[in-house]
Design a protein around this motif. Structure first.
Motif: not given
Length: 283
Positions: A2-15, A260-271
């Motif tokens: 929850a703390r990270t989401r709050k920080l993330f939301a703040a950082l999406t806006r101008r400082g 927030p707004k990110t996904e975990v990279p698949d460790p078994d994925s091959v480009p």
């Protein structure tokens, strides 16, 4: 979380800082610089543009960084059809020299030579990696952090210099990078052992560039405000932690953190191979 989401939301806006715009041309290099209205010994970052994209397409991103207390400068060079990634990397290093070597604004702004970072989008992301490798042995002016935002394939490739880097890195990837002919985020992150890789949910790799209103109509990559909003938050948090040491933003540099707004990279994925990517494009 929850703390990270709050920080993330703040950082999406101008400082909290008012922002000033300047011109790098006063020091002999085409480009722009955005700064907080005042402050000494500030962190600073040099930002590289994507292929065929001038720095005016990153104004809001540069302003965003400055509003959070980071001096952000971008050289407006190597904008031709066949640019040199090595030349742009040199210009990024020169940009850091400029912003640390002179008082900015009305003389009430300065950048500390040990609080420097490099960042870039697409072609500029790969150039930032080359610049970091070139500056890694410097007595002063060496970057403390580097961000490659949806980096693209270049010649020479950025994987080799990335493998030599000891500096912390942020690599952002789009969900379709596995099948892209142009992007190189996954290969780069694999080579760069000190990097943090985030797959930005629903992102468009070219969408960080602003003011491309009619590009999609013409079948070209356009701007994407959702991509811009997420990337600005991730980049700002990463830089604030590494350049200022503010532990409030430590999770933005943690390779194990799911932001927030990110996904975990698949460790078994091959480009995908080049052949597989071409087939995917033709489907």
């Amino acid at each position: 979380m929850a703390r990270t989401r709050k920080l993330f939301a703040a950082l999406t806006r101008r400082g909290p800082h008012q922002v000033l715009r300047g011109d790098l041309a006063f020091a002999g290099l085409p480009g722009v610089v955005y700064t907080p209205a005042s402050g000494f010994n500030l962190p600073g970052v040099a930002f590289g543009h994507d292929w065929l994209t001038d720095v005016d397409h990153y104004v809001k991103t540069l302003e965003h960084l400055a509003s959070w207390g980071i001096v952000a400068a971008a050289p407006n060079t190597e904008r031709g059809f066949a640019p040199s990634v090595l030349n742009l990397s040199v210009d990024l290093g020169t940009t850091l020299d400029i912003i640390t070597g002179v008082r900015l604004g009305p003389g009430e702004i300065s950048v500390h030579p040990t609080k420097l970072g490099l960042a870039g989008h697409g072609f500029g992301g790969s150039a930032a990696v080359f610049a970091a490798a070139g500056l890694s042995g410097a007595a002063s002016g060496a970057p403390k952090a580097v961000a490659a935002l949806f980096p693209t394939v270049t010649k020479p490739g950025a994987e080799q210099p990335a493998a030599s880097l000891k500096v912390p890195g942020l690599v952002l990837s789009a969900p379709d990078d596995l099948h892209s002919l142009r992007t190189d985020a996954l290969h780069l992150a694999e080579a760069w052992k000190g990097s943090v890789l985030h797959v930005v949910s629903k992102a468009e790799a070219s969408g960080l560039a602003e003011k491309r209103r009619f590009a999609k109509v013409l079948g070209m990559p356009g701007s994407d405000k959702k991509t811009q909003k997420t990337v600005r938050a991730l980049l700002t948090g990463f830089l604030l932690f590494h350049l200022t040491g503010d532990k409030t933003y430590q999770e933005f540099a943690d390779p194990e953190a799911v932001l927030p707004k990110t996904e975990v990279p698949d460790p078994d994925s091959v480009p995908a191979t080049t052949e597989e990517r071409i087939v995917a494009l033709l489907k």
